[in-house]
Design a protein around this motif. Structure first.
Motif: not given
Ligand code: URA
Length: 284
Positions: A56-69
Motif C-alpha cells: 500500500r502506501e508503506f515502503t521501508t528501506y533499511t541501510g547504513k548511514y555513516r556507520g549507523v543502522l
C-alpha cells in the motif's frame, strides 16, 4: 499471510499487517517521509541500503548511514496512515522517529526552500484525538530537536525553529479554496490567526507523531522542506527536499553518538556538559 487474530494482526514471526516488516527488519532510528518515492531518495544518501517491503502506501528501506543502522518508512499522507506506521514500527523495535516532510510556510520571511524544524504542533487532525484529549500537548523530543539543529548548522542550511500546525486537510483545512472556491467558516481567517500565535507552517502529520511520542514514550522530531509560501503564493514542489533529507540523516548520526555517550556515562538524558567530550572529540 496467516495472522494471529483480529486484535493482533501480525504473523507468528511478528510480520506486521500493513507495513510487512518484522523484528530485525528495521533500525531503532526511522525517518518518516509521507511519499514512498522519498524513501528511496532518502536511502540514496546512505552508504548501503536495501529494500525491506512495500505494501500500500508503506515502503521501508533499511541501510547504513555513516556507520549507523537506519531505516525509512513512508507514512502516506495524513495522520490515520501515519498512526498505522508508528504502531507497527514500534512493535518491531523502532524507538526514534524523524518525520522528513514538505510544508507550507505561513510567513513571508520563511522562504520557499528553507528548512523548518518543529518543536511542537497544533493538533488540527482527528487521529490523535482518538488517543488522548485535545489538551494533551503535541511536543517534539528535545534531544531530536537539538540534534536536528546541530545537523542543520553543520550542513549549513537556512532553517527556522518553532511550532507547526498539522491538519487533516491539504485544501480547505489549510484555508485553500476547495472545489468551486468553497472555504468552510471554521477555516476562514485560520492562516492569520495561526500567524498571530506564532505558528510557522502547515503540514499534515507532526501533531499525531508528537502526541504518540509522549503518550508511548518514544522520541520524535520533524524537519520539513518549505515548498510553499502561503503569504507570497509561491510554490516549488521539490524546493529544499534534499536539504531536509541531509539534515534528518545527519541528525540520526548525531543522536546515535549521543546515545552512546549516555550509555557510557550511565545517563538517561542529554545535557550540555554531558556532551563536552563529544564536542571536543569533534562529534565522537
Ligand atoms: N504540505 C502541506 O500540508 N501543506 C503545504 O502547503 C505544503 C505541503
Amino acid at each position: 499471510m496467516k495472522l494471529k487474530s483480529a486484535e493482533r494482526p501480525e504473523s507468528e514471526e511478528g510480520l506486521q499487517y500493513h507495513l510487512r516488516v518484522k523484528p530485525g527488519d528495521v533500525s531503532k532510528y526511522v525517518l518518516l517521509p509521507g511519499d514512498p518515492e522519498r524513501v528511496k531518495r532518502i536511502a540514496s544518501f546512505w552508504d548501503d541500503a536495501w529494500h525491506v517491503s512495500s505494501h500500500r502506501e508503506f515502503t521501508t528501506y533499511t541501510g547504513k548511514y555513516r556507520g549507523v543502522l537506519i531505516s525509512s518508512t513512508s507514512t502516506g499522507i495524513g495522520a490515520p496512515s501515519t498512526a498505522i506506521a508508528i504502531e507497527e514500527l514500534l512493535r518491531v523495535g523502532a524507538d526514534t522517529f524523524i518525520r522528513v516532510g514538505t510544508t507550507g510556510s505561513l510567513h513571508k520571511w520563511i522562504e520557499v526552500g528553507d528548512i523548518i524544524i518543529s518543536t511542537g504542533a497544533v493538533r488540527l487532525e482527528g487521529t490523535s484525538k482518538l488517543y488522548v484529549m485535545l489538551e494533551y500537548p503535541a511536543l517534539a523530543s528535545y534531544e531530536v530537536v537539538l540534534a536536528l539543529i546541530e545537523a542543520a548548522e553543520s550542513i549549513g542550511v537556512k532553517y527556522h525553529v518553532g511550532l507547526s500546525a498539522s491538519s487533516d486537510s491539504f485544501y480547505v483545512g489549510q484555508e485553500r479554496p476547495g472545489f468551486g472556491g468553497y472555504i468552510p467558516p471554521a477555516s476562514r481567517g485560520l492562516i492569520e490567526h495561526l500567524k498571530r500565535v506564532n505558528v510557522l507552517n502547515f503540514e499534515m502529520e507532526a501533531s499525531l507523531i508528537f502526541t504518540l511520542s509522549n503518550l508511548y514514550g518514544f522520541r520524535s522530531g520533524m524537519v520539513c522542506a518549505t515548498i510553499a509560501n502561503r503569504d507570497t503564493g509561491e510554490i516549488i514542489p521539490d524546493a529544499g527536499v534534499d536539504e531536509a533529507i541531509r539534515v534528518a540523516n545527519e541528525a540520526v548520526k548525531i543522536i546515535s553518538e549521543w546515545d552512546l555517550v549516555k550509555e557510557r556515562k550511565n545517563r538517561k538524558h542529554v545535557y550540555p556538559s554531558l556532551l563536552k567530550e563529544w564536542l571536543v572529540g569533534g562529534g565522537k
